[in-house]
Design a protein around this motif. Structure first.
Motif, short mmCIF file in Angstrom:
data_model
loop_
_atom_site.label_atom_id
_atom_site.label_comp_id
_atom_site.label_asym_id
_atom_site.label_seq_id
_atom_site.Cartn_x
_atom_site.Cartn_y
_atom_site.Cartn_z
N ALA A 191 14.19 20.84 -1.54
CA ALA A 191 14.36 19.49 -0.98
C ALA A 191 15.84 19.13 -0.86
N ARG A 192 16.67 19.62 -1.79
CA ARG A 192 18.11 19.36 -1.72
C ARG A 192 18.72 20.03 -0.48
N LEU A 193 18.17 21.17 -0.11
CA LEU A 193 18.72 21.93 1.02
C LEU A 193 18.10 21.52 2.35
N ASP A 194 16.83 21.14 2.31
CA ASP A 194 16.10 20.72 3.51
C ASP A 194 16.07 19.20 3.53
N THR A 195 17.02 18.61 4.22
CA THR A 195 17.21 17.15 4.15
C THR A 195 16.04 16.37 4.76
N ALA A 196 15.24 17.00 5.57
CA ALA A 196 14.12 16.29 6.19
C ALA A 196 12.85 16.37 5.35
N ALA A 197 12.92 17.09 4.23
CA ALA A 197 11.71 17.31 3.43
C ALA A 197 11.16 16.02 2.86
N GLU A 198 12.03 15.14 2.34
CA GLU A 198 11.56 13.91 1.71
C GLU A 198 10.83 13.03 2.70
N ALA A 199 11.35 12.93 3.92
CA ALA A 199 10.71 12.10 4.93
C ALA A 199 9.33 12.65 5.30
N ARG A 200 9.23 13.97 5.41
CA ARG A 200 7.94 14.58 5.73
C ARG A 200 6.92 14.33 4.61
N ALA A 201 7.39 14.47 3.36
CA ALA A 201 6.49 14.24 2.23
C ALA A 201 6.03 12.79 2.18
N ALA A 202 6.95 11.85 2.43
CA ALA A 202 6.61 10.43 2.41
C ALA A 202 5.57 10.10 3.48
N LYS A 203 5.74 10.67 4.65
CA LYS A 203 4.79 10.43 5.74
C LYS A 203 3.41 10.96 5.38
N LYS A 204 3.38 12.11 4.75
CA LYS A 204 2.10 12.72 4.36
C LYS A 204 1.41 11.88 3.29
N ILE A 205 2.19 11.39 2.32
CA ILE A 205 1.62 10.57 1.25
C ILE A 205 1.10 9.24 1.80
N ALA A 206 1.87 8.63 2.69
CA ALA A 206 1.48 7.32 3.24
C ALA A 206 0.16 7.38 4.00
N ALA A 207 -0.20 8.56 4.47
CA ALA A 207 -1.43 8.69 5.26
C ALA A 207 -2.67 8.91 4.41
N LYS A 208 -2.52 9.01 3.10
CA LYS A 208 -3.66 9.30 2.22
C LYS A 208 -4.56 8.08 2.07
N ASP A 209 -5.85 8.33 2.00
CA ASP A 209 -6.83 7.27 1.75
C ASP A 209 -6.72 6.82 0.29
N PRO A 210 -7.23 5.61 -0.02
CA PRO A 210 -7.19 5.14 -1.41
C PRO A 210 -7.96 6.07 -2.35
N PHE A 211 -7.46 6.18 -3.56
CA PHE A 211 -8.11 6.99 -4.59
C PHE A 211 -9.05 6.12 -5.42
N ASP A 212 -10.06 6.76 -6.00
CA ASP A 212 -10.84 6.06 -7.01
C ASP A 212 -9.99 5.87 -8.27
N LEU A 305 6.52 4.06 -3.93
CA LEU A 305 7.33 5.20 -4.36
C LEU A 305 8.78 5.04 -3.92
N ALA A 306 9.65 5.82 -4.56
CA ALA A 306 11.07 5.78 -4.22
C ALA A 306 11.30 6.22 -2.78
N SER A 307 10.43 7.04 -2.25
CA SER A 307 10.57 7.52 -0.87
C SER A 307 10.25 6.45 0.16
N GLY A 308 9.66 5.33 -0.29
CA GLY A 308 9.24 4.28 0.63
C GLY A 308 7.76 4.30 0.93
N ALA A 309 7.10 5.42 0.64
CA ALA A 309 5.66 5.50 0.84
C ALA A 309 4.94 4.75 -0.29
N SER A 310 3.67 4.52 -0.10
CA SER A 310 2.89 3.87 -1.16
C SER A 310 1.49 4.47 -1.20
N LEU A 311 0.86 4.34 -2.37
CA LEU A 311 -0.49 4.84 -2.59
C LEU A 311 -1.35 3.71 -3.13
N LYS A 312 -2.63 3.73 -2.80
CA LYS A 312 -3.55 2.70 -3.28
C LYS A 312 -4.71 3.35 -4.03
#
Length: 526
Positions: A191-212, A305-312
């Motif tokens: 992630a330190r070397l691939d500067t776009a990694a955090e944004a990709r991870a945040a986008k993936k997390i933001a798309a997750k459905d709510p957890f039980d 999350l620190a990345s700006g994404a959120s989970l429910k």
């Protein structure tokens, strides 16, 4: 070099080599070179796929593990024994074409890195945090031709360590410049070397459905909670800043029932392996920054999350653990990893022959002083109270050591340095208020833990010490939010206790979910 047990284990592993490798040795007449020659010859004798060649490198003794006919290689400067023996085994296998078990998408991310990256890692043989870094960078060097890695035993190359002002391990240099210190996992380095990694991870997390159930924290409590909820067949996610938590910084563990002896990193790996046997969505290297509780019972709680994404999630289990308590005095932050350290097992060998202090007279402080006394020139143990608080058996052992001085009723007031490294500390005699200075080169802080709960201050009830208030079921002040482990008011901060409290919180969360009125569950689902 290798005893019969290690020889048998290594021979069994080496059958997995798919492509021939050679061990290219750069040696001289020193005893360490003779030991390295012995080790290399023993390895080569165990497999027809391994040969030995002579080479020349600026660091002696060292050896290159190279895939024959290619530039795929990693180098060890020093003998990779102790905690690094596993790193040696993995390097032999991976250079020899045996595939890594890391996630395929992460391996592809390494292959796709563009550029030239020359890594150097300084380790110590007693450091339990170093192997993860060494193994991650070795794997990267195998996967990507633009990456090289040399793992260097700091205790063996002391002049080099002093010249580069390395005072903590692991310390990583990239292309000759400091890159990082302390434990880092493969995902973190990439992630330190691939500067776009955090944004990709945040986008993936933001798309997750709510957890039980969403578990926040990946230590023993969090892992236990995730296993118990997943076994109930409910949708479970686990969010961790680093899976394993503080266990990763723990050396020997001898009080985990039914496991007579293990080490922190191994236990952390076992915990993750166990969790992955179930359908748990593991989101590692993610830091929670804010909790927004549900507005009504049965509603969705939100973790930002620190990345700006959120989970429910319908229910939460907070198991964020604790971290080393700092002295909070002038100079401590400035000289962190420049003489101020928190892991005597990891960094102690770098202070061989030097004068150090240990801050704290509990079990961890006295154990640190005992360990360091066998390495350094002199240890000064500084305790705030009028008496040491460690177990009597530890105090008796400490009293037998001639190079240890104990100072009680003392408050450390300042860490002194010369701009580059620690040169001493100042403490106040609590009985007289007199100030005293001690000249030294290292300070090991061992004064307990502080819970990782700052982000929860406005969300759930906390004690004045910052611990999450829980009842006997692990329930917090908010319905549907549970907590477990060292971050809570549970009085005993032990691994086995954290595991038990994690399972209790999980069962309580399940019980909470099945008792919610049907109309509330339908409203949430909608």
């Amino acid at each position: 070099m290798l005893d019969a047990n290690l020889t048998q284990q290594l021979k069994a592993y080496l059958v997995n080599i798919r492509e021939p490798i050679e061990l290219v040795a750069s040696l001289d007449d020193s005893p360490k070179s003779q030991q390295m020659r012995e080790l290399i010859d023993e390895i080569a004798a165990l497999s027809g796929q391994v040969s030995v060649a002579e080479g020349q490198d600026a660091r002696t003794p060292s050896f290159l593990i190279r895939r024959v006919g290619t530039d795929t290689a990693v180098r060890f400067a020093g003998l990779p024994m102790g905690h690094e023996f596993t790193s040696l085994v993995l390097a032999l296998l991976q250079v020899g074409g045996h595939p890594s078990k890391a996630a395929p998408e992460l391996l592809q991310q390494v292959r796709d890195l563009d550029g030239s990256f020359a890594f150097e890692t300084y380790f110590s043989l007693s450091c339990q945090n170093c192997p993860d870094v060494v193994q991650a960078l070795n794997l990267m060097a195998v996967l990507n031709p633009g990456i090289t890695h040399t793992a260097i035993d700091g205790g063996l190359f002391k002049e080099e360590v002093d010249a580069r002002k390395v005072m903590a391990v692991p310390t990583i240099f990239l292309n000759g410049e400091p890159f990082g210190q302390g434990r880092m996992e493969l995902e973190q380095i990439v992630a330190r070397l691939d500067t776009a990694a955090e944004a990709r991870a945040a986008k993936k997390i933001a798309a997750k459905d709510p957890f039980d159930v969403l578990v926040v924290g990946g230590g023993p409590a969090g892992a236990s909670a995730a296993i118990y909820t997943a076994r109930k067949g409910i949708r479970t996610g686990i969010l961790a800043e680093r899976f394993g938590g503080q266990v990763l910084d723990t050396a020997a563990i001898e009080n985990l029932i039914s496991v007579p002896h293990t080490e922190g990193p191994k236990l952390a790996a076992d915990l993750e392996r166990h969790v992955r046997e179930y359908e748990v969505d593991i989101m590692n290297l993610q830091r929670a920054e804010k909790l927004i509780p549900a507005r009504h019972e049965g509603g969705l709680h939100e973790v930002v999350l620190a990345s700006g994404a959120s989970l429910k999630a319908r229910t939460l289990i907070l198991s964020t653990g604790a971290r080393w308590r700092t002295m909070n005095v002038p100079g401590e932050d400035e000289y962190r990893n420049k003489g101020v350290a928190y892991c005597p097992h990891c960094d102690g060998p770098l202070f061989k022959g030097k004068r150090v202090a240990v801050i704290g007279g509990g079990n961890s402080g006295v154990e640190a002083a005992i360990d360091l006394a066998g390495i350094v020139a002199h240890v000064t143990l500084i305790e705030f109270d009028s008496d040491l608080r460690a177990d009597a058996v530890l105090q008796r052992k400490l009293a037998t050591l001639p190079n240890v001085q104990v100072i009680t009723s003392a408050l450390t007031t300042e860490v002194r340095g010369n701009g580059e490294q620690v040169v001493g500390l100042t403490y106040k005699n609590r009985n007289t208020d007199d100030l005293h200075e001690i000249a030294l080169e290292g300070i090991f802080v061992q004064i307990g833990l502080v819970p990782n709960t700052e982000w929860l201050r406005d969300a759930v009830a906390l004690t004045p010490r910052g611990e999450i208030e829980v009842d006997h079921r692990g329930e917090t002040s908010r319905p549907g939010i549970f907590a477990a482990g060292d971050a809570t008011t549970e009085p005993y901060k032990q691994i086995v206790v954290a595991m038990g409290s994690g399972s209790t919180a999980a069962l309580s969360a399940f019980d909470y979910l099945i008792r919610l009125p049907e109309e509330e569950l339908e409203a949430v689902a909608a």
